[in-house]
Design a protein around this motif. Sequence first.
Motif, PDB file in Angstrom:
ATOM      1  N   UNK A  38      11.006  -4.709   1.551  1.00  0.00           N
ATOM      2  CA  UNK A  38      11.061  -5.288   3.139  1.00  0.00           C
ATOM      3  C   UNK A  38       9.614  -5.524   3.327  1.00  0.00           C
ATOM      4  N   UNK A  39       8.640  -4.851   3.049  1.00  0.00           N
ATOM      5  CA  UNK A  39       7.241  -5.250   3.314  1.00  0.00           C
ATOM      6  C   UNK A  39       6.814  -6.062   2.169  1.00  0.00           C
ATOM      7  N   UNK A  40       7.053  -7.288   2.021  1.00  0.00           N
ATOM      8  CA  UNK A  40       6.580  -8.188   0.824  1.00  0.00           C
ATOM      9  C   UNK A  40       5.177  -8.253   0.476  1.00  0.00           C
ATOM     10  N   UNK A  41       4.319  -7.936   1.660  1.00  0.00           N
ATOM     11  CA  UNK A  41       2.876  -8.112   1.399  1.00  0.00           C
ATOM     12  C   UNK A  41       2.225  -7.316   2.489  1.00  0.00           C
ATOM     13  N   UNK A  42       1.087  -6.573   2.241  1.00  0.00           N
ATOM     14  CA  UNK A  42       0.423  -6.000   3.314  1.00  0.00           C
ATOM     15  C   UNK A  42      -1.207  -6.002   3.071  1.00  0.00           C
ATOM     16  N   UNK A  43      -1.730  -5.862   4.022  1.00  0.00           N
ATOM     17  CA  UNK A  43      -3.328  -5.954   4.013  1.00  0.00           C
ATOM     18  C   UNK A  43      -4.124  -4.609   3.847  1.00  0.00           C
ATOM     19  N   UNK A  44      -5.402  -4.656   3.496  1.00  0.00           N
ATOM     20  CA  UNK A  44      -6.098  -3.655   3.596  1.00  0.00           C
ATOM     21  C   UNK A  44      -7.707  -4.395   3.797  1.00  0.00           C
ATOM     22  N   UNK A  45      -8.533  -3.834   4.728  1.00  0.00           N
ATOM     23  CA  UNK A  45      -9.806  -4.006   5.049  1.00  0.00           C
ATOM     24  C   UNK A  45     -10.748  -3.396   4.210  1.00  0.00           C
ATOM     25  N   UNK A  46     -11.887  -4.258   3.516  1.00  0.00           N
ATOM     26  CA  UNK A  46     -12.840  -3.542   2.555  1.00  0.00           C
ATOM     27  C   UNK A  46     -13.985  -3.215   3.619  1.00  0.00           C
ATOM     28  N   UNK A  47     -14.077  -1.974   3.707  1.00  0.00           N
ATOM     29  CA  UNK A  47     -15.535  -1.403   4.409  1.00  0.00           C
ATOM     30  C   UNK A  47     -16.779  -1.421   3.631  1.00  0.00           C
ATOM     31  N   UNK A  48     -16.387  -1.469   2.148  1.00  0.00           N
ATOM     32  CA  UNK A  48     -17.242  -1.079   1.210  1.00  0.00           C
ATOM     33  C   UNK A  48     -17.127  -2.194  -0.210  1.00  0.00           C
ATOM     34  N   UNK A  49     -18.135  -2.357  -0.927  1.00  0.00           N
ATOM     35  CA  UNK A  49     -17.782  -3.074  -1.889  1.00  0.00           C
ATOM     36  C   UNK A  49     -16.768  -2.419  -2.914  1.00  0.00           C
ATOM     37  N   UNK A  50     -16.097  -2.861  -3.525  1.00  0.00           N
ATOM     38  CA  UNK A  50     -15.218  -2.510  -4.593  1.00  0.00           C
ATOM     39  C   UNK A  50     -15.130  -3.377  -6.039  1.00  0.00           C
TER      40      UNK A  50
ATOM     41  N   UNK B 234       5.379  -0.734  -6.029  1.00  0.00           N
ATOM     42  CA  UNK B 234       5.049  -0.127  -4.533  1.00  0.00           C
ATOM     43  C   UNK B 234       5.720  -0.533  -3.335  1.00  0.00           C
ATOM     44  N   UNK B 235       6.980  -0.366  -3.348  1.00  0.00           N
ATOM     45  CA  UNK B 235       7.839  -0.908  -2.216  1.00  0.00           C
ATOM     46  C   UNK B 235       7.368  -0.120  -0.761  1.00  0.00           C
ATOM     47  N   UNK B 236       6.825   1.017  -1.092  1.00  0.00           N
ATOM     48  CA  UNK B 236       6.402   1.669   0.195  1.00  0.00           C
ATOM     49  C   UNK B 236       4.616   1.576   0.527  1.00  0.00           C
ATOM     50  N   UNK B 237       4.103   0.885  -0.412  1.00  0.00           N
ATOM     51  CA  UNK B 237       2.776   0.907  -0.489  1.00  0.00           C
ATOM     52  C   UNK B 237       2.410   2.082  -1.416  1.00  0.00           C
ATOM     53  N   UNK B 238       1.284   2.602  -1.552  1.00  0.00           N
ATOM     54  CA  UNK B 238       0.775   3.671  -2.384  1.00  0.00           C
ATOM     55  C   UNK B 238      -0.342   4.374  -1.913  1.00  0.00           C
ATOM     56  N   UNK B 239      -1.000   5.551  -2.441  1.00  0.00           N
ATOM     57  CA  UNK B 239      -2.166   6.014  -1.892  1.00  0.00           C
ATOM     58  C   UNK B 239      -1.920   6.614  -0.517  1.00  0.00           C
TER      59      UNK B 239
ATOM     60  N   UNK C 283     -14.146  -8.157   3.515  1.00  0.00           N
ATOM     61  CA  UNK C 283     -12.955  -9.019   2.951  1.00  0.00           C
ATOM     62  C   UNK C 283     -11.771  -8.326   3.394  1.00  0.00           C
ATOM     63  N   UNK C 284     -10.773  -9.040   3.578  1.00  0.00           N
ATOM     64  CA  UNK C 284      -9.349  -8.490   3.712  1.00  0.00           C
ATOM     65  C   UNK C 284      -8.928  -8.956   2.356  1.00  0.00           C
ATOM     66  N   UNK C 285      -8.144  -7.774   1.937  1.00  0.00           N
ATOM     67  CA  UNK C 285      -7.249  -7.871   0.616  1.00  0.00           C
ATOM     68  C   UNK C 285      -5.673  -7.909   0.989  1.00  0.00           C
TER      69      UNK C 285
END
Length: 510
Positions: free
Chosen positions: A381-393, A445-450, A404-406
């Motif tokens: 149901x959430x086919x894509x989601x976003x995280x913002x990078x506060x630090x290099x990875x 990861x249909x419910x995201x993860x972490x 950057x937004x991932x």
Amino acid sequence: MTSVYLALILFGLVIFHAWIRYRRMGRIIDKMPGMRPLPFLGNMLSLMGDKDQLWNIMRSLAKEYAITRIWFFTRAWVAVRDPDDIEILLTNKANLNKRAVYELALKWLETGLLTSGGEKWVHRRKIVNTGFHFNIMKKYVKISGEHAEKFIEKIKSHGDEYVLDLVPLFSDLTLQIICESAFGVDLNKLDQKLVQQYKGALHVMYDMVIYRSTRPYIRDWMMNFLPIGWKQNRAINILHNFTNKVIQERREYYNKHASENRSYQSFVDDVDIESDYVADGRKKRLVMLDVLLSAEREGLIDAKGVREEVDIFTVAGHDTTAVTMAFMMMLLAENPEIQDRARAEVINHFEENGGKLNITEIQKFEYLDRCIKETLRLYPPISQFVRYMDKDIQLKKYLIPAGVDVLFLTYDTQRDPRHWTEPDKFDPDRFLPENAKKRHPFAYIPFSAGLRSCIGQKFAMLELKAMLAHILYNFYVKPVDLTANMKLETYIVLQPSHPVHVKSIRRNVN
């Protein structure tokens, strides 16, 4: 003189472009593959089509690249579908915040559990998580079953055979369930005009977020001067009026029976939650909103915070399960052998328990569980989601710089042929323990993860099982529209771009 001004403007744009694209972040991002960006605009023009076109473009990019960069004017995005990279990103504790599309919903959702970050998110997560203790969940499941029974009677009233318009039908059902199970409010007793307005306003906001996410030049301050901004403000007022009414209904009862109210700590400790309120000669079930109200009474959250969480859970708690039920009905209708096997399991448990199901019995539905998981794999149901990078990875091949937004392409990760044999086939046995343990843990990861995984995933699975079990016990379902012909669109919650249907055929139940 005009030519001088034009030359200065052009020179300024060139400097601006160079600063965006050739500073450290731009140099790192441009090492990644992707569509060729235009000066200043980046890839924005390629992604400004309608929701169908945007869906197709993103699927093409995901098919071509395991990781790709996208320039939106001054902002850089990185889209990923590789489970190794996803694992690195979602298990990194330094990058838990959200920006991008979530910013576009802040005027509506403000900074509740979904959109907040830092200490506020940790604090809210702890409070809301208290509302999902096992003993409270029992009540959620019981309410889900009661509404499923009413739903069955409604379908039966149309005769032995009936064509179901799936998405709106299940949306009505799941909204009723979330309002009563999480907030203790009977939706049928609210102003029905407001309920219908709420549903319409919700989709206005969905459309607005998608529209603006591909047009970053539309800034928040502009919205007050644009017709789309006026439309958005009307929708937000309706959405807030609805959740304020829901909270008011429960708060009035809560305040009226203050002597019976439980402390927030009793919810945390899961103490005596088996007991319900008894007032006016009737039982009143304990619900998640009672947890929030007890936390408010003790100064752990304010009234605005209560509304933020109710706003979020009303949305997240009904639209996601509604579309999952719609997709599942279509898949079961197209796969009668799987449908029959699931029904046999359901009949067995119903007959063992006198036609009633509680949380203990629902947890025993092993094959039904696999059917739901396979549906969520094919149609998260959430086919894509976003995280913002506060630090290099550092990922496997590329460094993602801070700022950057991932974009996590869940839909594509869960159909990647490197991890899923015949990825477009509906096969619940993929989730047999011996098969699941062989796969990459972040390929599904249909419910995201972490740390920021969906807090309501257990409730969602139990609710889906309760609804599906009652339907399969009472009906056979036959295909009308086929998933192979179904067109999807980029939306907040994955959904078909057109109505989809199955036929229900009444089953003789002894």
